[in-house]
Design a protein around this motif. Structure first.
Motif, PDB file in Angstrom:
ATOM      1  N   VAL A  12      -3.509  25.159   3.707  1.00 12.56           N
ATOM      2  CA  VAL A  12      -3.911  25.244   5.167  1.00 12.56           C
ATOM      3  C   VAL A  12      -5.457  25.645   5.123  1.00 12.56           C
ATOM      4  CG1 VAL A  12      -4.028  26.040   7.345  1.00 12.56           C
ATOM      5  CG2 VAL A  12      -2.008  25.869   6.089  1.00 12.56           C
ATOM      6  N   TYR A  13      -6.525  24.876   5.346  1.00 10.16           N
ATOM      7  CA  TYR A  13      -7.895  25.404   5.534  1.00 10.16           C
ATOM      8  C   TYR A  13      -8.733  25.177   6.911  1.00 10.16           C
ATOM      9  CZ  TYR A  13      -9.423  20.499   5.799  1.00 10.16           C
ATOM     10  OH  TYR A  13      -9.471  19.103   5.961  1.00 10.16           O
ATOM     11  N   VAL A  14      -9.695  25.735   6.884  1.00  5.64           N
ATOM     12  CA  VAL A  14     -10.486  25.682   8.157  1.00  5.64           C
ATOM     13  C   VAL A  14     -11.915  25.252   7.738  1.00  5.64           C
ATOM     14  CG1 VAL A  14      -9.272  27.390   9.808  1.00  5.64           C
ATOM     15  CG2 VAL A  14     -11.208  27.957   8.395  1.00  5.64           C
ATOM     16  N   SER A  15     -12.475  24.624   8.728  1.00  2.00           N
ATOM     17  CA  SER A  15     -14.061  23.992   8.382  1.00  2.00           C
ATOM     18  C   SER A  15     -14.649  23.841   9.834  1.00  2.00           C
ATOM     19  CB  SER A  15     -14.098  22.606   7.628  1.00  2.00           C
ATOM     20  OG  SER A  15     -13.469  21.594   8.281  1.00  2.00           O
ATOM     21  N   THR A  16     -15.985  23.702   9.408  1.00  2.00           N
ATOM     22  CA  THR A  16     -16.695  23.433  10.647  1.00  2.00           C
ATOM     23  C   THR A  16     -17.178  21.898  10.752  1.00  2.00           C
ATOM     24  OG1 THR A  16     -17.173  25.658  10.860  1.00  2.00           O
ATOM     25  CG2 THR A  16     -18.828  24.117  12.017  1.00  2.00           C
ATOM     26  N   ALA A  17     -17.237  21.077  11.848  1.00  4.86           N
ATOM     27  CA  ALA A  17     -17.420  19.662  11.775  1.00  4.86           C
ATOM     28  C   ALA A  17     -19.251  19.929  11.800  1.00  4.86           C
ATOM     29  CB  ALA A  17     -17.188  18.949  12.927  1.00  4.86           C
ATOM     30  N   VAL A  80     -15.705  25.015   4.390  1.00  2.00           N
ATOM     31  CA  VAL A  80     -14.275  24.765   4.052  1.00  2.00           C
ATOM     32  C   VAL A  80     -13.875  25.920   3.242  1.00  2.00           C
ATOM     33  CG1 VAL A  80     -12.581  23.195   2.933  1.00  2.00           C
ATOM     34  CG2 VAL A  80     -14.688  22.200   3.967  1.00  2.00           C
ATOM     35  N   THR A  81     -12.669  26.603   4.005  1.00  2.00           N
ATOM     36  CA  THR A  81     -12.192  27.824   3.533  1.00  2.00           C
ATOM     37  C   THR A  81     -10.774  27.961   3.562  1.00  2.00           C
ATOM     38  OG1 THR A  81     -14.126  29.181   4.453  1.00  2.00           O
ATOM     39  CG2 THR A  81     -12.255  30.161   3.947  1.00  2.00           C
ATOM     40  N   GLN A  82     -10.021  27.757   2.329  1.00  3.26           N
ATOM     41  CA  GLN A  82      -8.549  27.778   2.063  1.00  3.26           C
ATOM     42  C   GLN A  82      -8.278  29.116   2.708  1.00  3.26           C
ATOM     43  OE1 GLN A  82      -6.993  26.463  -1.498  1.00  3.26           O
ATOM     44  NE2 GLN A  82      -5.285  27.985  -1.177  1.00  3.26           N
ATOM     45  N   ILE A  83      -7.209  28.995   3.606  1.00  2.21           N
ATOM     46  CA  ILE A  83      -6.509  30.342   4.086  1.00  2.21           C
ATOM     47  C   ILE A  83      -5.258  30.500   3.806  1.00  2.21           C
ATOM     48  CG2 ILE A  83      -8.127  30.662   6.071  1.00  2.21           C
ATOM     49  CD1 ILE A  83      -6.115  29.405   8.012  1.00  2.21           C
ATOM     50  N   ILE A  84      -4.190  29.405   3.247  1.00  2.00           N
ATOM     51  CA  ILE A  84      -3.051  29.437   2.762  1.00  2.00           C
ATOM     52  C   ILE A  84      -2.895  28.339   1.544  1.00  2.00           C
ATOM     53  CG2 ILE A  84      -0.623  29.122   3.311  1.00  2.00           C
ATOM     54  CD1 ILE A  84      -1.022  29.624   6.166  1.00  2.00           C
ATOM     55  N   GLY A  85      -2.408  28.748   0.700  1.00  2.00           N
ATOM     56  CA  GLY A  85      -2.025  27.889  -0.564  1.00  2.00           C
ATOM     57  C   GLY A  85      -0.608  28.469  -1.290  1.00  2.00           C
ATOM     58  N   GLU A  86       0.254  27.815  -0.988  1.00  4.67           N
ATOM     59  CA  GLU A  86       1.510  28.456  -1.450  1.00  4.67           C
ATOM     60  C   GLU A  86       2.954  27.633  -1.437  1.00  4.67           C
ATOM     61  OE1 GLU A  86       2.567  31.266   1.741  1.00  4.67           O
ATOM     62  OE2 GLU A  86       3.230  29.715   3.465  1.00  4.67           O
ATOM     63  N   PRO A  87       3.659  27.592  -2.364  1.00  7.40           N
ATOM     64  CA  PRO A  87       4.835  26.824  -2.505  1.00  7.40           C
ATOM     65  C   PRO A  87       5.832  27.232  -1.328  1.00  7.40           C
ATOM     66  CG  PRO A  87       4.730  28.522  -4.222  1.00  7.40           C
ATOM     67  CD  PRO A  87       3.684  28.581  -3.587  1.00  7.40           C
ATOM     68  N   VAL A  88       6.513  26.160  -0.711  1.00 10.37           N
ATOM     69  CA  VAL A  88       7.214  26.501   0.261  1.00 10.37           C
ATOM     70  C   VAL A  88       8.761  25.894   0.083  1.00 10.37           C
ATOM     71  CG1 VAL A  88       5.648  26.808   2.035  1.00 10.37           C
ATOM     72  CG2 VAL A  88       6.486  24.377   1.707  1.00 10.37           C
ATOM     73  N   VAL A  89       9.611  26.143   0.686  1.00 10.45           N
ATOM     74  CA  VAL A  89      10.992  25.393   0.452  1.00 10.45           C
ATOM     75  C   VAL A  89      11.055  24.200   1.269  1.00 10.45           C
ATOM     76  CG1 VAL A  89      13.634  25.955   0.977  1.00 10.45           C
ATOM     77  CG2 VAL A  89      12.149  27.737   0.207  1.00 10.45           C
ATOM     78  N   ARG A  90      10.440  24.166   2.350  1.00  6.70           N
ATOM     79  CA  ARG A  90      10.737  22.972   3.256  1.00  6.70           C
ATOM     80  C   ARG A  90       9.396  22.621   3.911  1.00  6.70           C
ATOM     81  NH1 ARG A  90      13.927  25.787   7.406  1.00  6.70           N
ATOM     82  NH2 ARG A  90      12.610  25.530   9.134  1.00  6.70           N
TER      83      ARG A  90
END
Length: 143
Positions: A12-17, A80-90
């Protein structure tokens, strides 16, 4: 040893247009993203609150990181800033190659528009992890 080849990765990331980014260009980005994501079996969600974006991408880690690296080089947005980067189950967005919430209005076949009488929570997937639901709900409400 764990087999990570089938593991799902969420970013998940955020950025400004950029100032020049208009509705027609956003629609084009969505159409291309949906096609590319279908081919790579990447699912996701893009929210636009009028000026900023928040996007979730889910799939094989190498596919998600490939897409994210392309996003980093895109001059149609900045910060552009990543706020989540993780393995997930589903997956939180299993049926969406790229769905989109636009708070600032508009219409189109590939957009889901939040109207003033809609609740954000009703539009987002209720089975998604609560922290992700909270994150997107708060972002969408920012103006």
């Amino acid at each position: 040893m764990t087999d990570t080849s089938q593991q799902i990765y969420r970013l998940v990331y955020v950025s400004t247009a950029s100032e020049r980014l208009g509705g027609a260009e956003i629609d084009n980005i969505l159409n291309v993203s949906q096609s590319n994501n279908d081919e790579r079996y990447v699912t996701g969600f893009l929210a636009h609150n009028g000026r900023s974006f928040m996007q979730a991408l889910e799939g094989k880690r190498e596919e998600v990181e490939y897409i994210y690296n392309r996003i980093l080089g895109d001059d149609r947005h900045f910060g552009v800033t990543q706020i989540i980067g993780e393995p997930v189950v589903r997956r939180a967005f299993p049926d969406w190659s790229m769905n989109y919430h636009r708070v600032d209005g508009g219409s189109g076949s590939s957009t889901m528009v939040i109207r003033s009488d809609d609740t954000v929570d009703a539009l987002l997937n209720p089975d998604m992890p609560r922290d992700l639901l909270y994150l997107f709900s708060k972002f969408i409400r920012l103006r």
